[in-house]
Design an enzyme around this catalytic site. Structure first.
Site, PDB file in Angstrom:
ATOM      1  N   ALA A  35      47.387  39.029  43.575  1.00 28.76           N
ATOM      2  CA  ALA A  35      46.109  38.571  43.040  1.00 28.76           C
ATOM      3  C   ALA A  35      45.683  39.433  41.863  1.00 28.76           C
ATOM      4  O   ALA A  35      45.969  40.625  41.808  1.00 28.76           O
ATOM      5  CB  ALA A  35      45.028  38.604  44.118  1.00 28.76           C
ATOM      6  N   SER A  36      45.036  38.810  40.912  1.00 29.87           N
ATOM      7  CA  SER A  36      44.402  39.474  39.782  1.00 29.87           C
ATOM      8  C   SER A  36      45.386  40.378  39.045  1.00 29.87           C
ATOM      9  O   SER A  36      46.369  39.917  38.488  1.00 29.87           O
ATOM     10  CB  SER A  36      43.159  40.223  40.254  1.00 29.87           C
ATOM     11  OG  SER A  36      42.202  40.278  39.215  1.00 29.87           O
ATOM     12  N   ALA A  37      45.162  41.703  39.026  1.00 32.83           N
ATOM     13  CA  ALA A  37      46.044  42.597  38.258  1.00 32.83           C
ATOM     14  C   ALA A  37      47.477  42.510  38.742  1.00 32.83           C
ATOM     15  O   ALA A  37      48.423  42.600  37.942  1.00 32.83           O
ATOM     16  CB  ALA A  37      45.548  44.042  38.364  1.00 32.83           C
TER      17      ALA A  37
END
Length: 445
Positions: free
Chosen positions: A164-166
């Protein structure tokens, strides 16, 4: 090198105050569930007690730290595949891969990527990812490094079980993203958290006073609500990082998802097949299947690059849009046929290219007076004819002028005359060239 550290022992992790400094009033590329958990832990406990965790080393049953040459590496390698675990929350500095702190640093990821790229025992790199994301600082440089290493050796991201995300930003730079049916990917967004603790302090009879120089020195302090101006500045900062994040993913997933489609996800996460249909992942497979496919040597074919499939299908077959529709037996048969054809074509093309390259170097105008150096460049390096010409042109000529055939005849490895050898000069020259060509063909077989 020493053995890798024991990553299963309990050791003091970062204090809650240190964690607070990393997550409050800073843009984060983090899944919201993880952010909510961090805030719940921090609330009312900042600076009170240390945080100790035990994070088991990932993939402890797969691969080995010891290389074929006897050296010890910092990551496990299985059949030529370096397994790079990215497990835990991501920070820019201060934690090594698999450290008991429960944090993963971009510094550590970068160091292992460079090590795997330089390791002769490694032919491919598998990033085994289970991370909710983390700090924005450092992620973009790490993703760029993944893309750069991928040009040298295939880098594949296996989501096991959250990227997720980064963490997804790093995965998006790989040549392929592989998921399980329950893998969660996405959350392409930015979050910045501010805590207004004024009510809590008032209940305790505490009233802080901030004395500062510079109008924006204490922007975002936790002793009161955000002003409209400070909120607008922070929102602008978040949007700037968001646009960079979208551009990074769009570049890494070029041809599979557009910038508009990325923004349309509104930072949602997707599971398994839904992630594939959105263009956020490429296919489903198990860890063992991925390692098995990457372990196969590139028989005469170029290593896999961004945007392509990991295996090559016969030319008469069009790639299927539904990977799950291909049976394992059919897939293995297609791979075997492709590998055989690629090997035969690669050997034939390699010999022809080698012969043409050697001839081009040895007959170039720049070779005149530099025949010995030209032989070395032609037979002992893989330098192109154009580059060899540049090197020869910049090199001084030999004091004595001789033809290429004469200088070849004088080299013992090219069939020099011995006391018992009464062949004339032309025969020795022909023998020398025959041996040189045989050596060159052997190198490209």
């Amino acid at each position: 090198m020493t053995e890798p550290p024991d990553n299963t022992r309990t050791s003091a992790g970062p204090s809650l105050a240190q964690i607070a400094g990393r997550v409050l009033n800073r843009p984060l590329l983090l899944h919201p569930d993880k952010a909510d958990l961090i805030l719940h832990v921090l609330q009312g406990r900042i600076g009170i007690e240390p945080l100790q965790t035990v994070t088991p080393e990932t993939n402890r049953f797969v691969g080995t730290y010891r290389r074929d040459n006897g050296s010890i590496g910092s990551m496990r390698v299985e059949n030529g595949v370096a397994i790079l675990p990215i497990v835990g929350s991501l920070v820019n500095r201060g934690a090594w891969i698999g450290a008991s702190s429960g944090l993963v640093s971009y510094e550590g990821i970068a160091a292992q990527l460079r090590e795997a790229e330089a390791d002769l025992d490694v032919r491919a790199i598998l990033m085994d990812i289970d991370s909710p994301g983390g700090e924005a600082t450092g992620m973009f440089a790490t993703a760029k490094l993944v893309s750069a290493v991928n040009k040298t050796k295939p880098v594949v991201a296996f989501v096991n079980d959250v990227a997720a995300s980064a963490a997804y930003g790093i995965a998006s730079a790989a040549s392929e993203i592989i998921v399980s049916p329950t893998s969660m990917v996405g959350s392409i967004g930015v979050v910045l958290t501010h805590l207004d603790r004024s009510g809590e302090l008032e209940d305790r009879g505490v009233k802080p006073t901030l004395i500062h120089a510079g109008a924006h020195k204490v922007d975002g302090h936790p002793f009161g609500p955000l002003s409209d101006a400070v909120r607008a500045d922070l929102q602008a900062e978040v949007m700037k990082i968001y646009h960079q994040f979208v551009g990074l993913v769009a570049e890494g997933r070029a041809g599979r998802i557009s910038p508009d489609a990325i923004r349309a996800t509104e930072a949602r996460t997707y599971l398994g097949a839904d992630a594939i249909s959105q263009g956020l992942a490429d296919r489903m497979a198990s860890l063992e299947e991925v390692i098995g496919a990457l372990s196969q040597p590139p028989s005469g074919a170029s290593p896999q690059r961004k945007g392509g499939a990991m295996t090559k299908t016969p030319q008469s077959e069009a790639p299927s849009s539904d990977v799950s529709a291909i049976s394992p037996a059919d897939l293995r048969a297609a791979v075997d046929v492709a590998r055989t054809e690629a090997h035969a074509a690669g050997v034939s093309a390699g010999k022809a290219e080698a012969t043409a390259r050697i001839k081009s170097i040895l007959t170039a105008p720049e070779t005149d007076g530099r025949e010995a150096q030209a032989l070395v460049l032609a037979l002992e390096t893989e330098m192109t004819a154009a580059d060899a010409a540049k090197v020869l042109a910049a090199s001084p000529k030999a004091n004595m002028s001789a033809s290429i055939a004469d200088r070849a005849a004088q080299e013992t490895e090219l069939g020099a005359e011995t006391p018992a050898d009464h062949r004339n000069r032309s025969e020795r020259s022909a023998a020398g060239w025959a041996k040189a060509i045989t050596q060159a063909n052997a190198r490209f077989s």
